[in-house]
Design a protein around this motif. Structure first.
Motif, PDB file in Angstrom:
ATOM      1  N   LEU A  11       4.952 -46.719  28.368  1.00 40.32           N
ATOM      2  CA  LEU A  11       3.810 -45.203  28.462  1.00 40.32           C
ATOM      3  C   LEU A  11       4.665 -44.410  27.019  1.00 40.32           C
ATOM      4  O   LEU A  11       6.076 -44.032  27.416  1.00 40.32           O
ATOM      5  N   ILE A  12       4.048 -44.179  25.719  1.00 43.35           N
ATOM      6  CA  ILE A  12       4.211 -42.766  25.213  1.00 43.35           C
ATOM      7  C   ILE A  12       3.658 -41.125  25.034  1.00 43.35           C
ATOM      8  O   ILE A  12       4.563 -40.932  24.950  1.00 43.35           O
ATOM      9  N   ASP A  13       2.559 -41.198  25.041  1.00 43.08           N
ATOM     10  CA  ASP A  13       2.028 -40.561  25.233  1.00 43.08           C
ATOM     11  C   ASP A  13       2.062 -39.873  26.897  1.00 43.08           C
ATOM     12  O   ASP A  13       2.922 -40.036  27.566  1.00 43.08           O
ATOM     13  N   PRO A  14       2.302 -38.343  26.150  1.00 45.87           N
ATOM     14  CA  PRO A  14       3.328 -37.171  26.706  1.00 45.87           C
ATOM     15  C   PRO A  14       2.640 -37.474  28.583  1.00 45.87           C
ATOM     16  O   PRO A  14       3.410 -37.035  30.318  1.00 45.87           O
ATOM     17  N   PHE A  15       1.750 -36.928  28.953  1.00 46.53           N
ATOM     18  CA  PHE A  15       0.017 -37.118  29.499  1.00 46.53           C
ATOM     19  C   PHE A  15       0.660 -38.441  30.683  1.00 46.53           C
ATOM     20  O   PHE A  15       0.813 -38.341  32.031  1.00 46.53           O
ATOM     21  N   GLU A  16       0.390 -39.010  29.669  1.00 49.11           N
ATOM     22  CA  GLU A  16       1.021 -40.185  30.637  1.00 49.11           C
ATOM     23  C   GLU A  16       1.911 -40.618  30.818  1.00 49.11           C
ATOM     24  O   GLU A  16       1.895 -41.508  32.298  1.00 49.11           O
ATOM     25  N   VAL A  17       3.360 -40.616  30.248  1.00 49.21           N
ATOM     26  CA  VAL A  17       4.040 -40.488  31.225  1.00 49.21           C
ATOM     27  C   VAL A  17       4.725 -39.544  32.920  1.00 49.21           C
ATOM     28  O   VAL A  17       4.792 -40.110  33.192  1.00 49.21           O
ATOM     29  N   PHE A  18       3.869 -38.871  32.301  1.00 47.45           N
ATOM     30  CA  PHE A  18       3.534 -37.964  33.145  1.00 47.45           C
ATOM     31  C   PHE A  18       3.170 -38.177  35.059  1.00 47.45           C
ATOM     32  O   PHE A  18       3.525 -38.156  36.408  1.00 47.45           O
ATOM     33  N   ILE A  19       2.040 -38.970  34.263  1.00 45.97           N
ATOM     34  CA  ILE A  19       0.570 -39.417  36.037  1.00 45.97           C
ATOM     35  C   ILE A  19       2.025 -40.630  36.688  1.00 45.97           C
ATOM     36  O   ILE A  19       1.744 -40.830  37.687  1.00 45.97           O
ATOM     37  N   GLY A  20       2.866 -41.270  35.459  1.00 49.30           N
ATOM     38  CA  GLY A  20       2.880 -42.965  35.486  1.00 49.30           C
ATOM     39  C   GLY A  20       3.743 -42.685  36.631  1.00 49.30           C
ATOM     40  O   GLY A  20       4.455 -41.378  37.189  1.00 49.30           O
ATOM     41  N   PRO A  21       4.994 -43.940  36.686  1.00 46.63           N
ATOM     42  CA  PRO A  21       4.822 -44.794  36.357  1.00 46.63           C
ATOM     43  C   PRO A  21       3.635 -45.787  36.359  1.00 46.63           C
ATOM     44  O   PRO A  21       2.846 -45.581  37.654  1.00 46.63           O
ATOM     45  N   VAL A  22       3.438 -46.860  35.130  1.00 46.33           N
ATOM     46  CA  VAL A  22       2.125 -47.605  35.065  1.00 46.33           C
ATOM     47  C   VAL A  22       2.804 -49.027  35.151  1.00 46.33           C
ATOM     48  O   VAL A  22       4.076 -49.141  34.304  1.00 46.33           O
ATOM     49  N   PHE A  23       2.073 -49.829  35.602  1.00 44.94           N
ATOM     50  CA  PHE A  23       2.921 -51.645  35.706  1.00 44.94           C
ATOM     51  C   PHE A  23       1.631 -51.942  35.003  1.00 44.94           C
ATOM     52  O   PHE A  23       0.571 -51.387  35.115  1.00 44.94           O
ATOM     53  N   GLU A  24       1.829 -53.142  34.533  1.00 46.50           N
ATOM     54  CA  GLU A  24       1.031 -54.137  34.276  1.00 46.50           C
ATOM     55  C   GLU A  24       1.878 -55.625  33.925  1.00 46.50           C
ATOM     56  O   GLU A  24       2.742 -56.312  34.424  1.00 46.50           O
TER      57      GLU A  24
END
Length: 132
Positions: A11-24
């Motif tokens: 993730l590179i978007d600062p807000f998305e980084v805040f809600i993550g981690p996200v996995f795939e």
């Protein structure tokens, strides 16, 4: 944090980084995304916050748009969601974004967000390809 069978999404978007981690997992254009729910993600009633689901939807479907357009820059034009069931801390929310239609300038996506085989949230979105 790790999640069996998944790799962490970059993730590179600062807000998305805040809600993550996200996995795939899966190949580009055919990925499933996962978000483990922790104490940061729930509301005062102890269930997943609707704003988090919308943010995760924007993140996962945006990653899918990135994949199906060979990394064309895009922005979310519209997103509609239906909140169907709650999720709680410890749950893992999964979504496999689906390409509905692509035109020269727009991408239409949808996704069902699932916890333990139950759809908790459904979303449709429209994305504008920048420069088109």
């Amino acid at each position: 944090m790790t999640l069996a069978g998944f790799t962490e999404t970059r993730l590179i978007d600062p807000f998305e980084v805040f809600i993550g981690p996200v996995f795939e997992r899966g190949a580009p254009g055919d990925k499933t995304f996962a978000l483990p729910i922790d104490a940061r993600h729930v509301n005062a009633r102890g269930v997943i916050h609707g704003g988090l689901l919308m943010s995760f939807a924007d993140c996962a479907l945006g990653q899918a748009v990135w994949d199906v357009t060979d990394r064309a820059p895009s922005v979310t034009l519209n997103m509609q969601g239906q909140f169907l069931k709650p999720a709680k801390t410890g749950d893992i929310v999964l979504v496999k974004p689906e390409l509905v239609k692509r035109t020269k300038a727009f991408v239409f996506m949808r996704g069902d967000f699932i916890v333990q085989n139950d759809t908790i949230f459904a979303v449709t979105s429209v994305w504008k390809l920048l420069g088109q």
